[in-house]
Design a protein around this motif. Structure first.
Motif, mmCIF file in Angstrom:
data_model
loop_
_atom_site.group_PDB
_atom_site.id
_atom_site.type_symbol
_atom_site.label_atom_id
_atom_site.label_comp_id
_atom_site.label_asym_id
_atom_site.label_seq_id
_atom_site.Cartn_x
_atom_site.Cartn_y
_atom_site.Cartn_z
ATOM 1 N N GLU A 27 30.098 20.943 33.794
ATOM 2 C CA GLU A 27 30.829 19.659 33.997
ATOM 3 C C GLU A 27 30.654 18.525 33.201
ATOM 4 O O GLU A 27 31.455 17.730 33.165
ATOM 5 N N GLN A 28 29.492 18.372 32.639
ATOM 6 C CA GLN A 28 29.016 17.340 31.667
ATOM 7 C C GLN A 28 29.019 17.844 30.411
ATOM 8 O O GLN A 28 28.523 17.040 29.515
ATOM 9 N N GLY A 29 29.630 18.960 30.078
ATOM 10 C CA GLY A 29 29.821 19.392 28.413
ATOM 11 C C GLY A 29 28.762 20.092 28.025
ATOM 12 O O GLY A 29 28.633 20.396 26.648
ATOM 13 N N PHE A 30 27.788 20.488 28.921
ATOM 14 C CA PHE A 30 26.640 21.504 28.284
ATOM 15 C C PHE A 30 27.051 22.784 28.489
ATOM 16 O O PHE A 30 27.339 23.157 29.575
ATOM 17 N N GLY A 31 26.486 23.657 27.617
ATOM 18 C CA GLY A 31 26.581 25.426 27.873
ATOM 19 C C GLY A 31 25.162 25.673 27.844
ATOM 20 O O GLY A 31 24.303 24.973 27.311
ATOM 21 N N VAL A 32 25.065 26.807 28.511
ATOM 22 C CA VAL A 32 23.529 27.491 28.456
ATOM 23 C C VAL A 32 23.524 28.516 27.234
ATOM 24 O O VAL A 32 24.221 29.443 27.235
ATOM 25 N N LEU A 33 22.817 27.986 26.160
ATOM 26 C CA LEU A 33 22.584 29.041 24.937
ATOM 27 C C LEU A 33 21.401 29.975 25.223
ATOM 28 O O LEU A 33 21.504 31.180 24.629
ATOM 29 N N GLY A 57 18.301 26.705 28.222
ATOM 30 C CA GLY A 57 18.385 25.807 26.842
ATOM 31 C C GLY A 57 19.817 25.244 26.968
ATOM 32 O O GLY A 57 20.800 26.104 26.481
ATOM 33 N N ALA A 58 20.038 23.904 27.431
ATOM 34 C CA ALA A 58 21.152 23.576 27.540
ATOM 35 C C ALA A 58 21.640 22.824 26.227
ATOM 36 O O ALA A 58 20.845 21.939 25.617
ATOM 37 N N CYS A 59 22.902 22.875 25.823
ATOM 38 C CA CYS A 59 23.522 22.334 24.658
ATOM 39 C C CYS A 59 24.937 21.793 25.015
ATOM 40 O O CYS A 59 25.763 22.367 25.315
ATOM 41 N N ASN A 60 24.931 20.532 24.510
ATOM 42 C CA ASN A 60 26.476 19.669 24.343
ATOM 43 C C ASN A 60 26.511 19.655 22.849
ATOM 44 O O ASN A 60 26.056 18.898 22.065
ATOM 45 N N PRO A 61 27.640 20.537 22.499
ATOM 46 C CA PRO A 61 27.535 20.610 20.956
ATOM 47 C C PRO A 61 27.989 19.540 20.209
ATOM 48 O O PRO A 61 27.614 19.130 19.048
ATOM 49 N N THR A 62 28.893 18.549 20.922
ATOM 50 C CA THR A 62 29.169 17.135 20.290
ATOM 51 C C THR A 62 28.013 16.144 19.954
ATOM 52 O O THR A 62 27.709 15.933 18.880
ATOM 53 N N LEU A 63 27.107 16.507 20.997
ATOM 54 C CA LEU A 63 26.105 15.389 20.949
ATOM 55 C C LEU A 63 24.933 16.259 20.185
ATOM 56 O O LEU A 63 24.195 15.511 18.972
ATOM 57 N N ALA A 64 24.861 17.561 20.020
ATOM 58 C CA ALA A 64 23.884 18.108 19.163
ATOM 59 C C ALA A 64 24.341 17.779 17.576
ATOM 60 O O ALA A 64 23.439 17.543 16.795
ATOM 61 N N HIS A 65 25.656 17.989 17.386
ATOM 62 C CA HIS A 65 26.062 17.584 16.123
ATOM 63 C C HIS A 65 25.521 16.340 15.597
ATOM 64 O O HIS A 65 25.342 15.989 14.303
ATOM 65 N N CYS A 80 18.289 21.252 24.676
ATOM 66 C CA CYS A 80 17.603 20.426 25.962
ATOM 67 C C CYS A 80 17.256 21.340 26.982
ATOM 68 O O CYS A 80 17.951 22.153 27.372
ATOM 69 N N ASN A 81 16.008 21.438 27.301
ATOM 70 C CA ASN A 81 15.399 22.150 28.178
ATOM 71 C C ASN A 81 15.626 21.764 29.747
ATOM 72 O O ASN A 81 15.371 20.569 30.150
ATOM 73 N N VAL A 82 16.144 22.715 30.650
ATOM 74 C CA VAL A 82 16.501 22.370 31.894
ATOM 75 C C VAL A 82 15.660 23.581 32.623
ATOM 76 O O VAL A 82 15.821 24.819 32.536
ATOM 77 N N VAL A 83 14.775 23.211 33.530
ATOM 78 C CA VAL A 83 13.942 24.229 34.351
ATOM 79 C C VAL A 83 14.435 24.235 35.782
ATOM 80 O O VAL A 83 14.528 23.444 36.515
ATOM 81 N N VAL A 84 14.824 25.377 36.236
ATOM 82 C CA VAL A 84 14.870 25.958 37.779
ATOM 83 C C VAL A 84 13.584 26.700 38.186
ATOM 84 O O VAL A 84 13.551 27.552 37.575
ATOM 85 N N ARG A 85 13.111 26.115 38.962
ATOM 86 C CA ARG A 85 11.938 26.739 39.728
ATOM 87 C C ARG A 85 11.515 26.659 41.201
ATOM 88 O O ARG A 85 12.113 25.594 41.610
#
Length: 136
Positions: A27-33, A57-65, A80-85
């Protein structure tokens, strides 16, 4: 500066929590790579048991670029690392903790002021994703 953005999901199982996190990121433009199943890896490599624990490993391509355009070495800190535990304090196994790396760390680690607007935008979007989980 906080190391990460955190929320707790109650009365949910791990698979559902992971799905909710992925949807909130999208929803915020991030994909999980990437997805690292830490629990399975430690069991396989060390024969150690631990709680359910996955690093996305979450990535928003526009921001990464944008970030790579300012400082190519920032790639070492992406995605960006996102942990689910699973919360080990909850014996029912129905409480999950979600933690996302604070993108402002990119600025702190590199000292590159040009990364501030990108990190700020990434922090805002990741914050919205984490906040949405609290509403779910």
């Amino acid at each position: 500066m906080e190391l990460g953005l955190t929320t707790t999901l109650t009365d949910t199982d791990f698979a559902t929590a992971r799905e909710k996190v992925t949807a909130a990121l999208k929803e915020q433009g991030f994909g999980v790579l990437t997805e690292i199943d830490v629990q399975a890896t430690l069991k396989q490599k060390l024969d150690e048991d631990m709680e359910q624990f996955t690093i996305l490993g979450a990535c928003n391509p526009t921001l990464a670029h944008k970030a790579l355009g300012v400082q190519p070495q920032i790639g070492m800190l992406l995605p960006c690392n996102v942990v689910v535990r699973a919360d080990t304090a909850d014996e029912s196994g129905r409480t999950m903790i979600v933690e996302a790396m604070n993108p402002d760390l990119m600025v702190s680690v590199t000292g590159e002021a040009g990364l501030e607007p990108v990190a700020s935008q990434a922090a805002e979007l990741l914050g919205k994703a984490i906040a949405a989980l609290g509403d779910a």
